[in-house]
Motif scaffolding. Structure first.
Motif, PDB file in Angstrom:
ATOM      1  N   GLN A   5      38.296  26.554  65.812  1.00  0.00           N
ATOM      2  CA  GLN A   5      37.064  26.287  65.060  1.00  0.00           C
ATOM      3  C   GLN A   5      37.350  26.125  63.569  1.00  0.00           C
ATOM      4  N   GLU A   6      38.271  26.937  63.040  1.00  0.00           N
ATOM      5  CA  GLU A   6      38.649  26.792  61.629  1.00  0.00           C
ATOM      6  C   GLU A   6      39.221  25.403  61.364  1.00  0.00           C
ATOM      7  N   LEU A   7      40.118  24.964  62.248  1.00  0.00           N
ATOM      8  CA  LEU A   7      40.752  23.666  62.078  1.00  0.00           C
ATOM      9  C   LEU A   7      39.748  22.528  62.213  1.00  0.00           C
ATOM     10  N   GLN A   8      38.778  22.681  63.110  1.00  0.00           N
ATOM     11  CA  GLN A   8      37.751  21.656  63.294  1.00  0.00           C
ATOM     12  C   GLN A   8      36.966  21.418  62.010  1.00  0.00           C
ATOM     13  N   GLN A  14      42.567  13.978  48.737  1.00  0.00           N
ATOM     14  CA  GLN A  14      43.721  13.395  48.059  1.00  0.00           C
ATOM     15  C   GLN A  14      44.028  14.198  46.806  1.00  0.00           C
ATOM     16  N   LEU A  15      45.310  14.473  46.607  1.00  0.00           N
ATOM     17  CA  LEU A  15      45.776  15.271  45.480  1.00  0.00           C
ATOM     18  C   LEU A  15      46.804  14.491  44.694  1.00  0.00           C
ATOM     19  N   ASP A  16      46.882  14.764  43.408  1.00  0.00           N
ATOM     20  CA  ASP A  16      47.910  14.154  42.582  1.00  0.00           C
ATOM     21  C   ASP A  16      49.233  14.872  42.841  1.00  0.00           C
ATOM     22  N   SER A  34      41.240  20.535  51.928  1.00  0.00           N
ATOM     23  CA  SER A  34      40.285  21.026  50.937  1.00  0.00           C
ATOM     24  C   SER A  34      40.255  22.536  50.834  1.00  0.00           C
ATOM     25  N   GLU A  35      40.615  23.227  51.901  1.00  0.00           N
ATOM     26  CA  GLU A  35      40.551  24.688  51.887  1.00  0.00           C
ATOM     27  C   GLU A  35      41.605  25.262  52.818  1.00  0.00           C
ATOM     28  N   ARG A  36      41.782  26.556  52.716  1.00  0.00           N
ATOM     29  CA  ARG A  36      42.773  27.239  53.543  1.00  0.00           C
ATOM     30  C   ARG A  36      42.119  27.790  54.808  1.00  0.00           C
ATOM     31  N   LYS A  89      47.731  23.164  50.954  1.00  0.00           N
ATOM     32  CA  LYS A  89      46.790  23.854  51.841  1.00  0.00           C
ATOM     33  C   LYS A  89      46.915  23.359  53.276  1.00  0.00           C
ATOM     34  N   TYR A  90      48.124  23.006  53.654  1.00  0.00           N
ATOM     35  CA  TYR A  90      48.385  22.540  55.014  1.00  0.00           C
ATOM     36  C   TYR A  90      48.408  23.727  55.978  1.00  0.00           C
TER      37      TYR A  90
END
Length: 327
Positions: A5-8, A14-16, A34-36, A89-90
């Protein structure tokens, strides 16, 4: 909330690239999250990045072949890729290989959930379905027959799960696959890594290889200065010199070693930091006539060594730290 559910709920951004890895904008964009979530590594502000980070950063920037990192024990292969993933944040879905690991262990299995039999996705399936890094550590311990089950995934094909009604999972654009090992897949010729297996040539041909060695001496000296600035600079330099000598002995590259001769322990940067930290903490022992450096050395590394290796470590300490009497 389950991990699935977290992954969903994750979304890519996009990041510099320059800002992420060096703090300076470069104008070159790369994908991140976007988040952890619960399996996203935590950024370690004191982590010492290897020169190899350049290869891995480029690998993260765009879809590429799977990545195979190899190098000696303690060189920081796993921590390096996880710290780079942390900056983006992968999510990292991590598995350590062993001789009994089967391909279905990576894909998933049925289990009873609230009285019903449901299919639970494994780490590989989750990373492919929702995006993230699937990290397979110690891949050279994996049976080559099991490893060959990954060939289609390594080629960019969909994952078929017969156990779940033949479900087909197409790889998410932000799916990445990386493996770590002590050998380059051609088996161990040094005797250092018993149990490693020679991997199928066709399997290895699918990877982008990256060798990760121990950090440069100057980088580790600088790191120790940041975390233990109260210790004399000359002492910190000697400790790094000592660690590098031990690493050479571990790899069978010592000045007086014969072919095939090695010792059974080595210095990771983590162990070096532990040694320095314990040396600081044990400073009061000097008033009792006990040398903190050698006392801390045993507790950071020596007690893990065989008796003959421990004796060698103490002899080496007497040579590199002549001002210190062995305890």
């Amino acid at each position: 909330m389950t991990l699935e559910q977290e992954l969903q709920n994750l979304s890519g951004i996009q990041l510099d690239a320059g800002e992420v890895f060096s703090g300076k904008k470069s104008g070159r964009l790369m994908n991140g999250f976007s988040e952890r979530v619960s399996c996203t590594p935590t950024v370690n502000s004191e982590y010492l990045f290897h020169d190899s980070m350049r290869d891995i950063a480029v690998w993260f920037m765009s879809p590429a072949d799977p990545l195979y990192l190899f190098g000696p024990t303690g060189s920081g292969k796993t921590s390096l890729i996880k710290q780079l993933a942390a900056k983006l944040k992968y999510p990292v879905l991590e598995v350590t290989a062993h001789g009994r690991l089967d391909f279905p262990d990576l894909v998933g299995h049925h289990s009873v959930q609230k009285g019903n039999m449901e299919f639970q996705y494994g780490p590989l399936a989750l990373a492919m379905k929702y995006g993230g890094l699937f990290l397979l550590n110690e891949i050279d311990l994996l049976d080559p027959a099991t490893a060959s089950g990954l060939n289609g995934i390594l080629d960019g094909e969909s994952l078929c799960i017969p156990e779940n009604g033949g479900e087909m999972i197409n790889a998410h654009p932000m799916f990445r696959l990386a493996a770590t090992a002590n050998t380059n897949g051609a088996a161990d010729t040094t005797g250092l890594y018993q149990g490693t297996l020679r991997q199928n040539l066709a399997f290895m041909d699918r990877f982008w290889l990256c060798e990760v060695g121990y950090p440069e001496k100057g980088a580790e000296i600088s790191l120790l200065g940041n975390i233990a600035g109260d210790l004399p600079e000359s002492l910190r330099e000697s400790m790094v010199e000592y660690a590098n000598e031990v690493r050479q002995l571990f790899m069978g590259m010592g000045d007086k070693q014969h072919y095939g001769e090695t010792i059974d322990v080595t210095f990771s940067t983590r162990t070096l930091i532990r040694w320095v930290d314990l040396t600081v903490k044990f400073q009061p022992l000097a008033k009792q006539g006990i040398q903190p450096v050698t006392y801390a050395l045993d507790r950071a590394l020596g007690f893990r060594a065989a008796p003959e290796t421990k004796a060698m470590l103490h002899e080496l300490a007497q040579r590199i730290f002549p001002q210190l009497a062995d305890e």
